[in-house]
Design an enzyme around this catalytic site. Structure first.
Site, PDB file in Angstrom:
ATOM      1  N   HIS A  75     -27.623  23.156  -2.972  1.00 32.98           N
ATOM      2  CA  HIS A  75     -26.617  22.539  -2.097  1.00 32.98           C
ATOM      3  C   HIS A  75     -25.449  23.490  -1.927  1.00 32.98           C
ATOM      4  CE1 HIS A  75     -27.810  18.044  -2.764  1.00 32.98           C
ATOM      5  NE2 HIS A  75     -28.778  18.770  -2.271  1.00 32.98           N
ATOM      6  N   LYS A 299     -20.277  18.071 -15.217  1.00 34.06           N
ATOM      7  CA  LYS A 299     -19.956  19.279 -16.002  1.00 34.06           C
ATOM      8  C   LYS A 299     -20.630  19.350 -17.366  1.00 34.06           C
ATOM      9  CE  LYS A 299     -17.328  21.341 -13.164  1.00 34.06           C
ATOM     10  NZ  LYS A 299     -18.113  22.261 -12.363  1.00 34.06           N
TER      11      LYS A 299
END
Ligand code: DHB
Length: 397
Positions: A75, A299
């Protein structure tokens, strides 16, 4: 009593422990992994799937990215929605071509287990590390139990990659660190569904009913999340209720959410946990053993991988150049990135979750941030560079 010895004893076969073992091997440094769970459990455990540029670069450098390149989806942008308005952050354009890939954490785990076992790496599944001792000497030991038998792994260093509930975190001397915690007053209900994604890129959305995220795993599998209360239960969420809530919260004019059979449902709490020391003598912590971030922005695994990079640098300097400089810097080197990610995860979380009454002061600040993203390239760039992950060089001092 089973007795084994190696250079680096690793507790935990999640992405960080497995990557560490594979990486050290390239430098001729031996390691043994001890893992509480079975291989099936690790490979089936559903986790996030956002792979940062740095993580991709590391997997590539180690030749461990073949399946990710085939099955993962690259992406170069992300959609952000606020109420019914949607904008796109073209992060590749804003960060000199850096991108993310969507590829499930358990797929990375599978790839790393395969690579390690193919290389005849030592990996003891269903083996419980019971204590870590003598890490203030040159010969630390990991005591363990396997099939009712006791054993000891003698090593030069112990890498605790065994998660938040593992023994590594509990072994780190209490006096050596200060901890910081934040519990967010909401959780995520996550689903996996057999339906083509209704979007080509992820959508993070604020809605007055609460946050929603549309992610995906493949052309046929969608991954979606809705904000729920901390005391909520999956039993309160029928498939119909989930789809209708997702459709409302992600909705923008002219866009439609495709529905399909849900095959996995689970609730994830949102919290931050930090300690300001990741090493005591010859015991080093990485990943969730050392820090927890809320999931918004994906994350968690990427930080674990980044910790491992610093660990590898430190072990290589020790074994190849007889230097302890990087071991001494391990905590500081890792923490600069971890705090940055902690702040970014907090930013994404508080920007998109319903925190207070719709229309309140807090809501107005959230809206002001979203409006600022629309007008400021600098602000969009800030979001983009944190989202794809800052290069390692940015944190060097
Ligand atoms: C996913 C999870 C996240 O927390 C996120 O920010 C993006 C994607 C996921 O599971 O795909």
């Amino acid at each position: 009593m089973i007795k084994i010895n190696t250079q680096v004893g690793i507790v935990g076969a999640g992405p960080s422990g497995l990557l560490l073992a594979n990486w050290l091997k390239k430098y001729g440094i031996s390691s043994v992994i001890i893992e509480l769970r079975s291989r099936e459990y690790l490979e089936g455990r559903v986790r996030a799937g956002l792979v940062e540029q740095n993580t991709k670069d590391i997997l590539k450098q180690l030749g461990l990215d073949a399946r990710m390149n085939k099955e993962g989806v690259v992406h170069d942008g992300v959609y952000l929605s606020f109420e019914e308005e949607r904008i796109r952050i073209p992060f590749a354009e804003l960060t000199d071509g850096r991108t993310i890939s969507i590829y499930g954490q358990q797929e990375i785990t599978k790839d790393l287990i395969d690579a390690w076992l193919q290389d005849n790496g030592a990996l003891h599944f269903e083996t419980k590390a019971t204590k870590i001792v003598d890490f203030d000497t040159k010969c630390p030991k990991i005591h363990f139990e396997k099939d009712g038998e006791e054993g000891v792994l003698e090593c030069d260093f112990v890498a605790a990659c065994d998660g938040f509930h593992g023994i590594g975190r509990k072994t780190l001397p209490k006096k050596s660190f200060q901890s910081y915690d934040r519990t967010y007053p909401y959780s995520w209900l996550g689903i996996l569904a057999n339906v083509a994604p209704s979007t080509d890129e992820l959508i993070y959305s604020y809605h007055k009913n609460g946050f929603a995220l549309h992610s995906l795993r493949s052309e046929k599998v969608s991954r979606l999340y809705v904000q729920v209360d901390n005391d909520d239960s999956v039993d309160n969420w029928s498939d119909d209720r989930i789809w209708s809530e997702l459709s409302v919260r992600l909705g923008t004019p002219g866009w439609e959410l495709k529905e399909g059979p849900i095959f996995e449902k689970g609730i994830t709490p949102m919290r931050s946990h930090m300690i300001d020391n990741l090493r005591s003598g010859r015991l080093l912590l990485a990943g969730d053993a050392a820090h927890i971030v809320p999931p918004t922005g994906g994350k968690g695994m990427n930080l674990a991988i980044a910790d491992v990079k610093h660990m590898v640098d430190a072990f290589v300097a020790f074994y190849k150049s007889n230097s302890e400089i990087l071991l001494d810097k391990y905590t500081d080197d890792a923490l600069r990135r971890i705090w940055r990610a902690q702040d970014f995860s907090n930013f994404m979380t508080t920007l998109f979750h319903k925190q207070d009454a719709h229309g309140s002061f807090t809501y107005r600040l959230q809206k002001a941030k979203f409006d600022y993203l629309k007008v400021s390239k600098a602000y969009r760039t800030t979001l983009a560079e944190n989202y794809v992950g800052l290069p390692f060089e940015s944190f060097e001092i």
